[in-house]
Design a protein around this motif. Structure first.
Motif, PDB file in Angstrom:
ATOM      1  N   ALA A   1     -47.003 -70.166 101.744  1.00 14.25           N
ATOM      2  CA  ALA A   1     -45.608 -70.572 101.564  1.00 14.25           C
ATOM      3  C   ALA A   1     -45.433 -71.345 100.270  1.00 14.25           C
ATOM      4  N   GLU A   2     -46.393 -72.199  99.953  1.00 11.26           N
ATOM      5  CA  GLU A   2     -46.308 -72.970  98.717  1.00 11.26           C
ATOM      6  C   GLU A   2     -46.423 -72.062  97.501  1.00 11.26           C
ATOM      7  N   GLN A   3     -47.357 -71.106  97.538  1.00 10.82           N
ATOM      8  CA  GLN A   3     -47.530 -70.178  96.422  1.00 10.82           C
ATOM      9  C   GLN A   3     -46.285 -69.327  96.214  1.00 10.82           C
ATOM     10  N   ALA A   4     -45.646 -68.923  97.318  1.00  9.52           N
ATOM     11  CA  ALA A   4     -44.450 -68.076  97.236  1.00  9.52           C
ATOM     12  C   ALA A   4     -43.178 -68.891  97.065  1.00  9.52           C
ATOM     13  N   LYS A   5     -43.324 -70.250  97.022  1.00  6.59           N
ATOM     14  CA  LYS A   5     -42.175 -71.153  96.879  1.00  6.59           C
ATOM     15  C   LYS A   5     -41.168 -70.975  98.009  1.00  6.59           C
ATOM     16  N   LEU A   6     -41.685 -70.765  99.221  1.00 11.53           N
ATOM     17  CA  LEU A   6     -40.832 -70.678 100.397  1.00 11.53           C
ATOM     18  C   LEU A   6     -40.600 -72.078 100.950  1.00 11.53           C
ATOM     19  N   LYS A   7     -39.378 -72.363 101.326  1.00 16.13           N
ATOM     20  CA  LYS A   7     -39.053 -73.643 101.940  1.00 16.13           C
ATOM     21  C   LYS A   7     -39.050 -73.466 103.459  1.00 16.13           C
ATOM     22  N   GLY A   8     -39.112 -74.575 104.169  1.00 16.87           N
ATOM     23  CA  GLY A   8     -38.974 -74.491 105.613  1.00 16.87           C
ATOM     24  C   GLY A   8     -40.272 -74.280 106.359  1.00 16.87           C
ATOM     25  N   ILE A   9     -41.439 -74.522 105.731  1.00 20.69           N
ATOM     26  CA  ILE A   9     -42.725 -74.465 106.429  1.00 20.69           C
ATOM     27  C   ILE A   9     -43.307 -75.883 106.364  1.00 20.69           C
ATOM     28  N   PRO A  10     -42.679 -76.850 107.013  1.00 24.51           N
ATOM     29  CA  PRO A  10     -43.073 -78.246 106.812  1.00 24.51           C
ATOM     30  C   PRO A  10     -44.426 -78.599 107.401  1.00 24.51           C
ATOM     31  N   ALA A  11     -44.818 -77.953 108.522  1.00 26.36           N
ATOM     32  CA  ALA A  11     -46.047 -78.364 109.182  1.00 26.36           C
ATOM     33  C   ALA A  11     -46.991 -77.201 109.436  1.00 26.36           C
ATOM     34  N   ALA A  12     -46.470 -76.140 110.064  1.00 30.19           N
ATOM     35  CA  ALA A  12     -47.307 -75.004 110.457  1.00 30.19           C
ATOM     36  C   ALA A  12     -48.531 -75.508 111.220  1.00 30.19           C
ATOM     37  N   ASN A  13     -48.293 -76.435 112.146  1.00 32.55           N
ATOM     38  CA  ASN A  13     -49.409 -76.993 112.906  1.00 32.55           C
ATOM     39  C   ASN A  13     -49.816 -76.042 114.029  1.00 32.55           C
TER      40      ASN A  13
ATOM     41  N   TRP B   1     -24.688 -53.763  95.823  1.00 31.08           N
ATOM     42  CA  TRP B   1     -24.196 -54.371  97.059  1.00 31.08           C
ATOM     43  C   TRP B   1     -25.367 -54.556  98.025  1.00 31.08           C
ATOM     44  N   VAL B   2     -25.509 -55.777  98.592  1.00 29.01           N
ATOM     45  CA  VAL B   2     -26.585 -56.059  99.535  1.00 29.01           C
ATOM     46  C   VAL B   2     -26.038 -55.923 100.954  1.00 29.01           C
ATOM     47  N   ARG B   3     -26.562 -54.955 101.663  1.00 22.40           N
ATOM     48  CA  ARG B   3     -26.136 -54.697 103.039  1.00 22.40           C
ATOM     49  C   ARG B   3     -26.968 -55.547 104.001  1.00 22.40           C
ATOM     50  N   CYS B   4     -26.310 -56.138 104.996  1.00 21.46           N
ATOM     51  CA  CYS B   4     -27.035 -56.967 105.952  1.00 21.46           C
ATOM     52  C   CYS B   4     -26.372 -56.841 107.322  1.00 21.46           C
ATOM     53  N   ASP B   5     -26.995 -57.422 108.338  1.00 26.82           N
ATOM     54  CA  ASP B   5     -26.455 -57.396 109.692  1.00 26.82           C
ATOM     55  C   ASP B   5     -26.001 -58.791 110.095  1.00 26.82           C
ATOM     56  N   GLU B   6     -25.147 -58.862 111.109  1.00 26.14           N
ATOM     57  CA  GLU B   6     -24.550 -60.143 111.505  1.00 26.14           C
ATOM     58  C   GLU B   6     -25.598 -61.159 111.937  1.00 26.14           C
ATOM     59  N   GLU B   7     -26.548 -60.755 112.762  1.00 28.43           N
ATOM     60  CA  GLU B   7     -27.526 -61.710 113.280  1.00 28.43           C
ATOM     61  C   GLU B   7     -28.362 -62.331 112.162  1.00 28.43           C
ATOM     62  N   SER B   8     -28.777 -61.491 111.200  1.00 28.69           N
ATOM     63  CA  SER B   8     -29.583 -62.011 110.093  1.00 28.69           C
ATOM     64  C   SER B   8     -28.767 -62.955 109.221  1.00 28.69           C
ATOM     65  N   MET B   9     -27.510 -62.611 108.957  1.00 27.40           N
ATOM     66  CA  MET B   9     -26.675 -63.482 108.132  1.00 27.40           C
ATOM     67  C   MET B   9     -26.481 -64.836 108.803  1.00 27.40           C
ATOM     68  N   ARG B  10     -26.224 -64.829 110.103  1.00 24.52           N
ATOM     69  CA  ARG B  10     -26.026 -66.104 110.807  1.00 24.52           C
ATOM     70  C   ARG B  10     -27.310 -66.930 110.781  1.00 24.52           C
ATOM     71  N   GLU B  11     -28.438 -66.269 110.936  1.00 19.63           N
ATOM     72  CA  GLU B  11     -29.712 -66.986 110.926  1.00 19.63           C
ATOM     73  C   GLU B  11     -29.951 -67.656 109.576  1.00 19.63           C
ATOM     74  N   TYR B  12     -29.733 -66.912 108.490  1.00 17.65           N
ATOM     75  CA  TYR B  12     -29.986 -67.472 107.162  1.00 17.65           C
ATOM     76  C   TYR B  12     -28.969 -68.544 106.785  1.00 17.65           C
ATOM     77  N   ILE B  13     -27.723 -68.352 107.162  1.00 18.70           N
ATOM     78  CA  ILE B  13     -26.712 -69.367 106.872  1.00 18.70           C
ATOM     79  C   ILE B  13     -27.047 -70.659 107.612  1.00 18.70           C
ATOM     80  N   GLY B  14     -27.451 -70.529 108.878  1.00 17.20           N
ATOM     81  CA  GLY B  14     -27.820 -71.711 109.639  1.00 17.20           C
ATOM     82  C   GLY B  14     -29.060 -72.382 109.091  1.00 17.20           C
ATOM     83  N   PHE B  15     -29.996 -71.577 108.619  1.00 13.66           N
ATOM     84  CA  PHE B  15     -31.256 -72.123 108.133  1.00 13.66           C
ATOM     85  C   PHE B  15     -31.076 -72.921 106.848  1.00 13.66           C
ATOM     86  N   ARG B  16     -30.180 -72.465 105.970  1.00 13.65           N
ATOM     87  CA  ARG B  16     -30.059 -73.164 104.691  1.00 13.65           C
ATOM     88  C   ARG B  16     -29.255 -74.460 104.803  1.00 13.65           C
ATOM     89  N   SER B  17     -28.483 -74.606 105.894  1.00 14.45           N
ATOM     90  CA  SER B  17     -27.801 -75.870 106.211  1.00 14.45           C
ATOM     91  C   SER B  17     -26.975 -76.406 105.042  1.00 14.45           C
TER      92      SER B  17
END
Length: 337
Positions: free
Chosen positions: A35-47, A267-283
Motif C-alpha cells: 500500500a505504501e509503495q502504491a501510495k494507497l491510503k486507508g491501510i492504517p494497520a492491516a493487523n 467517459w468513466v462508467r461505474c455502478d451505484e454501489e461502487s460510487m457510494r463506497e468510494y464517496i463514503g471512503f474518501r469522506s
C-alpha cells in the motif's frame, strides 16, 4: 457478519495467503508495504485481527484494502473472491517477474490496462488514444514524439474512479494533470461564502448557476494555457453538463484544433454501489449532502448517460479498470526500480 456481496468468497483470501506461505502477521506487513509503495491510503494497520475478519467473512474489505490485496497476491478481485467477474472481464493478470524484464511482459501489463479504454460511440477512435498514451510512455525512455499534442477530458460521476484513471494516464505519459477539485476548491469555497452560501455546497442553484460556471472556466483556461504551448494535458472533472452539450464540445474541439491539438473525451462508467463506497471512503465534506440524501442524489443521475459527441469509455464498474491500472503501475515499478 459482514454484508453479503454477490460472489464474495472470503475463504479465497486465506487460500491465497497460505499459498504464498504467509502468516497473518506477515501478510499484514506485506500489505502495508504494498500500500505504501502504491501510495494507497486507508491501510492504517492491516493487523492480524483485521485480516482474519476479512478471511472469515466477518468484515468485507474496503476499496483500498481490496486494491492492496490484489497487488500483494498479484490477482484480480474475482480471483480473490471479492465479487463475480463482469462479462468479458480479465480474471487473471500475471505481472512481470523481476528477473524476466527483457521479455517485454511489462509492456503487456501497460497495454492491458490501457485497453480498458473502449469506443463509447461509433465515431470514436479508441485505438488512437491508446496508442498515444502507450507511445508517450515509451517515449519517456526512448525520446521523440511524432504526434500532435492532445487534450484528454476524463469525466464521470462522483466516485466513478475518474481521478485514479487520469493519474494513471499521467504516470504513463508524463503529461500534466489538471484536476478540478484541488485546482479550484479554494476559489469555490471562498466564493460560496462571499455569496452567503455553504462552502461545501455542490447541489443548490447558488452553486450551479453562480459558482460552477466560474469553476469550470478556471479549469478550461488553465488547460488552454497548456495547449497554447503545445503541451499535452489530462483534465479530470465530472464534465456532466459539458460533455453532454454538443455545442460546448464542438467549440472546445474547434479551438483546440486551431492550435494543432486533438481532443479526446473519455467517459468513466461505474455502478451505484461502487460510487457510494468510494464517496463514503474518501469522506470529503463536499460529499456530505450526497451521502445523507443518497436516494435523492441518485434520482438525479442517469447511469447510462454518455457524452453527446464521439467519445471513449473506460468501464470501471466494480473497480475493474482501477485494479488493472494498479497492476500496471506495479509492473512498471518493478521494471524501473
Amino acid at each position: 457478519m459482514g454484508k453479503q456481496r454477490a460472489g464474495w468468497r472470503p475463504d479465497r483470501l486465506r487460500e491465497q495467503r497460505e499459498a504464498h506461505g504467509l502468516t497473518l502477521e506477515k501478510a499484514g506487513e506485506r500489505l502495508r508495504e504494498v500500500a505504501e509503495q502504491a501510495k494507497l491510503k486507508g491501510i492504517p494497520a492491516a493487523n492480524p485481527q483485521t485480516l482474519w475478519q476479512h478471511e472469515t467473512g466477518e468484515v468485507y474489505p474496503g476499496p483500498h484494502y481490496r486494491r492492496a490485496y490484489c497487488l500483494l497476491y498479484r490477482a484480480t478481485e474475482p480471483d480473490l473472491g471479492f465479487r463475480n467477474a463482469l462479462p468479458g472481464e480479465e480474471t487473471s493478470f500475471k505481472l512481470t517477474p523481476i528477473d524476466d524484464r527483457i521479455n517485454g511482459a511489462h509492456v503487456l501489463a501497460v497495454e492491458r490496462a490501457i485497453h480498458r479504454i473502449a469506443p463509447g460511440s461509433e465515431e470514436a477512435d479508441h485505438f488512437a488514444l491508446q496508442q498515444r498514451i502507450i507511445d508517450a510512455w515509451k517515449r519517456r525512455h526512448t525520446g521523440g514524439d511524432p504526434h500532435r499534442p492532445v487534450l484528454i477530458l476524463v469525466g464521470g460521476y462522483a466516485g466513478s474512479g475518474k481521478t485514479e484513471l487520469a493519474r494513471f494516464f499521467v504516470q504513463l505519459t508524463g503529461w500534466p494533470l489538471l484536476d478540478k477539485d484541488p485546482l479550484t476548491r479554494p476559489l469555490v469555497e471562498r466564493l460560496l461564502i462571499a455569496l452567503g452560501g455553504d462552502p461545501n455546497d455542490r447541489h443548490t442553484d447558488l452553486y450551479r448557476e453562480q459558482v460552477r460556471p466560474v469553476e469550470y472556466d478556471c479549469l478550461m483556461q488553465s488547460a488552454l494555457a497548456n495547449i497554447k504551448c503545445g503541451i499535452s494535458t489530462v483534465l479530470t472533472a465530472p464534465f456532466i453538463a459539458e460533455m453532454t452539450d454538443a455545442a460546448w464540445m464542438q467549440r472546445l474541439t474547434n479551438r483546440a484544433g486551431s492550435m494543432g491539438v486533438d481532443v479526446f473525451p473519455v467517459w468513466v462508467r461505474c455502478d451505484e454501489e461502487s460510487m457510494r463506497e468510494y464517496i463514503g471512503f474518501r469522506s470529503a465534506a463536499r460529499d456530505a449532502w450526497k451521502l445523507q440524501r443518497w436516494d435523492e442524489y441518485m434520482a438525479t443521475i442517469d447511469l447510462e448517460l454518455r457524452p453527446a459527441v464521439p467519445h471513449l469509455v473506460v468501464d470501471n464498474r466494480l473497480g475493474t479498470a482501477v485494479t488493472l491500472a494498479d497492476q500496471a503501475r506495479q509492473a512498471m515499478g518493478a521494471m524501473y526500480s
